[in-house]
Design a protein around this motif. Structure first.
Motif, PDB file in Angstrom:
ATOM      1  N   VAL A  35       2.463  10.168   5.909  1.00  0.00           N
ATOM      2  CA  VAL A  35       2.285  10.910   4.659  1.00  0.00           C
ATOM      3  C   VAL A  35       3.337  12.006   4.612  1.00  0.00           C
ATOM      4  O   VAL A  35       3.370  12.891   5.488  1.00  0.00           O
ATOM      5  CB  VAL A  35       0.879  11.530   4.555  1.00  0.00           C
ATOM      6  CG1 VAL A  35       0.760  12.353   3.272  1.00  0.00           C
ATOM      7  CG2 VAL A  35      -0.194  10.450   4.588  1.00  0.00           C
TER       8      VAL A  35
ATOM      9  N   HIS B 294       3.576   2.909   9.567  1.00  0.00           N
ATOM     10  CA  HIS B 294       2.278   2.817   8.900  1.00  0.00           C
ATOM     11  C   HIS B 294       1.541   4.151   8.803  1.00  0.00           C
ATOM     12  O   HIS B 294       1.491   4.943   9.738  1.00  0.00           O
ATOM     13  CB  HIS B 294       1.391   1.805   9.624  1.00  0.00           C
ATOM     14  CG  HIS B 294       1.025   2.233  11.025  1.00  0.00           C
ATOM     15  ND1 HIS B 294      -0.110   2.966  11.310  1.00  0.00           N
ATOM     16  CD2 HIS B 294       1.656   2.037  12.201  1.00  0.00           C
ATOM     17  CE1 HIS B 294      -0.175   3.193  12.608  1.00  0.00           C
ATOM     18  NE2 HIS B 294       0.881   2.645  13.173  1.00  0.00           N
ATOM     19  N   ASP B 295       0.997   4.396   7.620  1.00  0.00           N
ATOM     20  CA  ASP B 295       0.103   5.524   7.360  1.00  0.00           C
ATOM     21  C   ASP B 295       0.779   6.886   7.432  1.00  0.00           C
ATOM     22  O   ASP B 295       0.089   7.913   7.518  1.00  0.00           O
ATOM     23  CB  ASP B 295      -1.110   5.486   8.303  1.00  0.00           C
ATOM     24  CG  ASP B 295      -1.853   4.165   8.213  1.00  0.00           C
ATOM     25  OD1 ASP B 295      -2.355   3.848   7.125  1.00  0.00           O
ATOM     26  OD2 ASP B 295      -1.896   3.433   9.230  1.00  0.00           O
TER      27      ASP B 295
ATOM     28  N   GLY C  50       4.239   0.183   5.751  1.00  0.00           N
ATOM     29  CA  GLY C  50       2.972  -0.142   5.115  1.00  0.00           C
ATOM     30  C   GLY C  50       2.081   1.080   4.998  1.00  0.00           C
ATOM     31  O   GLY C  50       2.005   1.899   5.917  1.00  0.00           O
ATOM     32  N   ASP C  51       1.447   1.224   3.803  1.00  0.00           N
ATOM     33  CA  ASP C  51       0.535   2.345   3.547  1.00  0.00           C
ATOM     34  C   ASP C  51       1.190   3.695   3.817  1.00  0.00           C
ATOM     35  O   ASP C  51       0.572   4.612   4.375  1.00  0.00           O
ATOM     36  CB  ASP C  51      -0.743   2.195   4.369  1.00  0.00           C
ATOM     37  CG  ASP C  51      -1.544   0.974   3.950  1.00  0.00           C
ATOM     38  OD1 ASP C  51      -1.857   0.848   2.748  1.00  0.00           O
ATOM     39  OD2 ASP C  51      -1.839   0.125   4.811  1.00  0.00           O
ATOM     40  N   VAL C  52       2.431   3.804   3.398  1.00  0.00           N
ATOM     41  CA  VAL C  52       3.181   5.063   3.511  1.00  0.00           C
ATOM     42  C   VAL C  52       3.079   5.798   2.183  1.00  0.00           C
ATOM     43  O   VAL C  52       3.225   5.192   1.118  1.00  0.00           O
ATOM     44  CB  VAL C  52       4.654   4.798   3.867  1.00  0.00           C
ATOM     45  CG1 VAL C  52       5.471   6.080   3.800  1.00  0.00           C
ATOM     46  CG2 VAL C  52       4.764   4.153   5.244  1.00  0.00           C
ATOM     47  N   THR C  53       2.857   7.100   2.239  1.00  0.00           N
ATOM     48  CA  THR C  53       2.799   7.921   1.033  1.00  0.00           C
ATOM     49  C   THR C  53       3.960   8.904   1.045  1.00  0.00           C
ATOM     50  O   THR C  53       4.117   9.685   1.995  1.00  0.00           O
ATOM     51  CB  THR C  53       1.472   8.698   0.964  1.00  0.00           C
ATOM     52  OG1 THR C  53       0.380   7.772   0.934  1.00  0.00           O
ATOM     53  CG2 THR C  53       1.419   9.569  -0.281  1.00  0.00           C
TER      54      THR C  53
ATOM     55  N   GLY D 190       0.776  -1.221   0.000  1.00  0.00           N
ATOM     56  CA  GLY D 190       0.000   0.000   0.000  1.00  0.00           C
ATOM     57  C   GLY D 190       0.810   1.274   0.000  1.00  0.00           C
ATOM     58  O   GLY D 190       0.247   2.374  -0.007  1.00  0.00           O
ATOM     59  N   SER D 191       2.128   1.165  -0.009  1.00  0.00           N
ATOM     60  CA  SER D 191       2.981   2.357   0.000  1.00  0.00           C
ATOM     61  C   SER D 191       3.152   2.901  -1.409  1.00  0.00           C
ATOM     62  O   SER D 191       3.186   2.147  -2.382  1.00  0.00           O
ATOM     63  CB  SER D 191       4.346   2.039   0.620  1.00  0.00           C
ATOM     64  OG  SER D 191       4.199   1.648   1.973  1.00  0.00           O
ATOM     65  N   ARG D 192       3.290   4.225  -1.512  1.00  0.00           N
ATOM     66  CA  ARG D 192       3.420   4.893  -2.805  1.00  0.00           C
ATOM     67  C   ARG D 192       4.550   5.904  -2.728  1.00  0.00           C
ATOM     68  O   ARG D 192       4.669   6.629  -1.727  1.00  0.00           O
ATOM     69  CB  ARG D 192       2.107   5.589  -3.187  1.00  0.00           C
ATOM     70  CG  ARG D 192       0.927   4.628  -3.315  1.00  0.00           C
ATOM     71  CD  ARG D 192      -0.361   5.353  -3.644  1.00  0.00           C
ATOM     72  NE  ARG D 192      -0.762   6.284  -2.599  1.00  0.00           N
ATOM     73  CZ  ARG D 192      -1.375   5.931  -1.475  1.00  0.00           C
ATOM     74  NH1 ARG D 192      -1.629   4.653  -1.217  1.00  0.00           N
ATOM     75  NH2 ARG D 192      -1.720   6.845  -0.589  1.00  0.00           N
TER      76      ARG D 192
ATOM     77  N   ARG E  60       1.111   7.363  11.355  1.00  0.00           N
ATOM     78  CA  ARG E  60       0.095   8.386  11.112  1.00  0.00           C
ATOM     79  C   ARG E  60       0.647   9.795  11.230  1.00  0.00           C
ATOM     80  O   ARG E  60      -0.078  10.742  11.578  1.00  0.00           O
ATOM     81  CB  ARG E  60      -1.108   8.194  12.039  1.00  0.00           C
ATOM     82  CG  ARG E  60      -1.820   6.861  11.861  1.00  0.00           C
ATOM     83  CD  ARG E  60      -3.021   6.755  12.798  1.00  0.00           C
ATOM     84  NE  ARG E  60      -2.620   6.864  14.186  1.00  0.00           N
ATOM     85  CZ  ARG E  60      -2.195   5.834  14.933  1.00  0.00           C
ATOM     86  NH1 ARG E  60      -2.133   4.607  14.423  1.00  0.00           N
ATOM     87  NH2 ARG E  60      -1.847   6.025  16.189  1.00  0.00           N
TER      88      ARG E  60
END
Length: 223
Positions: A144, A141-142, A123-126, A106-108, A160
């Motif tokens: 941005v 995680h998470d 995980g899920d890092v932007t 989920g990372s971009r 976050r």
């Protein structure tokens, strides 16, 4: 194989060149064919085996992919704006991620960004455009990160966290979960950030607190 021009013959450019070469030894891949820099004294020179082909504007006339290597985020933002005016769009930018980096599901990672050895995106890092993660950065995680952010070696960011565009986090800085670091902010090396950092402020220490705008920590970081 993707051919790449490194824009700005800087220390970051040399680190990126070394990382790309290391990646090729491990798994094949990209090849750096030249530097671009507006310092005319460098034109025609060969640095670390790679020629300086001319000024930044040459990028608009050549086909290779680009990585912007100004060391600080504001410098990369200025280069990107200049190249947009010359007709260079986002599709021209490469992304470099060293093969030792762990990129979780989920990372971009945005166009033009550079992620150096040993970094972890759990995980899920932007990660935004033209952002640089120096070696052993850990993003959990998470998180941005905005565009043109710079994290120095060993930065650790809990979950976050939001980090604003053009911000700079110094070596070994750490940020607590759910904190927001504003745009154009500076976090000093070794700092422990427990509270939100407003836009444009410089914080340092353990726990981190605001420093005056004329602090030595801001010198060279806002350019």
């Amino acid at each position: 194989m993707t051919q790449i021009l490194l824009v700005a013959a800087s220390g970051l450019a040399r680190e990126t060149l070394a990382s790309i070469r290391s990646s090729r030894r491990n798994s094949g891949g990209d090849d750096v064919v030249g530097f671009l820099d507006d310092d005319e004294a460098l034109h025609g020179l060969v640095l670390d085996g790679v020629p300086v082909l001319g000024g930044v504007g040459v990028a608009a006339r050549r086909p290779e992919r680009l990585l912007l290597c100004a060391g600080q985020g504001r410098g990369r933002a200025a280069l990107e704006d200049r190249l947009v005016k010359l007709g260079v769009d986002e599709s021209r930018y490469a992304v470099h991620v060293h093969p030792s980096v762990m990129v979780g599901g989920g990372s971009r990672i945005g166009a033009g960004s550079i992620v150096l050895a040993g970094s972890v995106l759990t995980g899920d890092v932007t990660v935004g455009r033209q952002t640089v993660l120096m070696p052993n950065t850990v993003l959990t995680h998470d998180d941005v990160l905005g565009d043109h952010v710079t994290t120095a070696a060993g930065v650790t960011v809990a979950g976050r966290v939001h980090i604003g565009s053009r911000s700079y986090l110094g070596m070994q800085a750490s940020v607590r979960q759910d904190v927001r670091v504003g745009r154009d902010a500076v976090v000093g090396m070794g700092s422990v950030v427990l509270h939100d950092v407003p836009d444009g402020q410089t914080w340092a220490g353990n726990p981190a607190r605001q420093l005056p705008q004329n602090s030595p920590l801001t010198e060279g970081v806002r350019s």
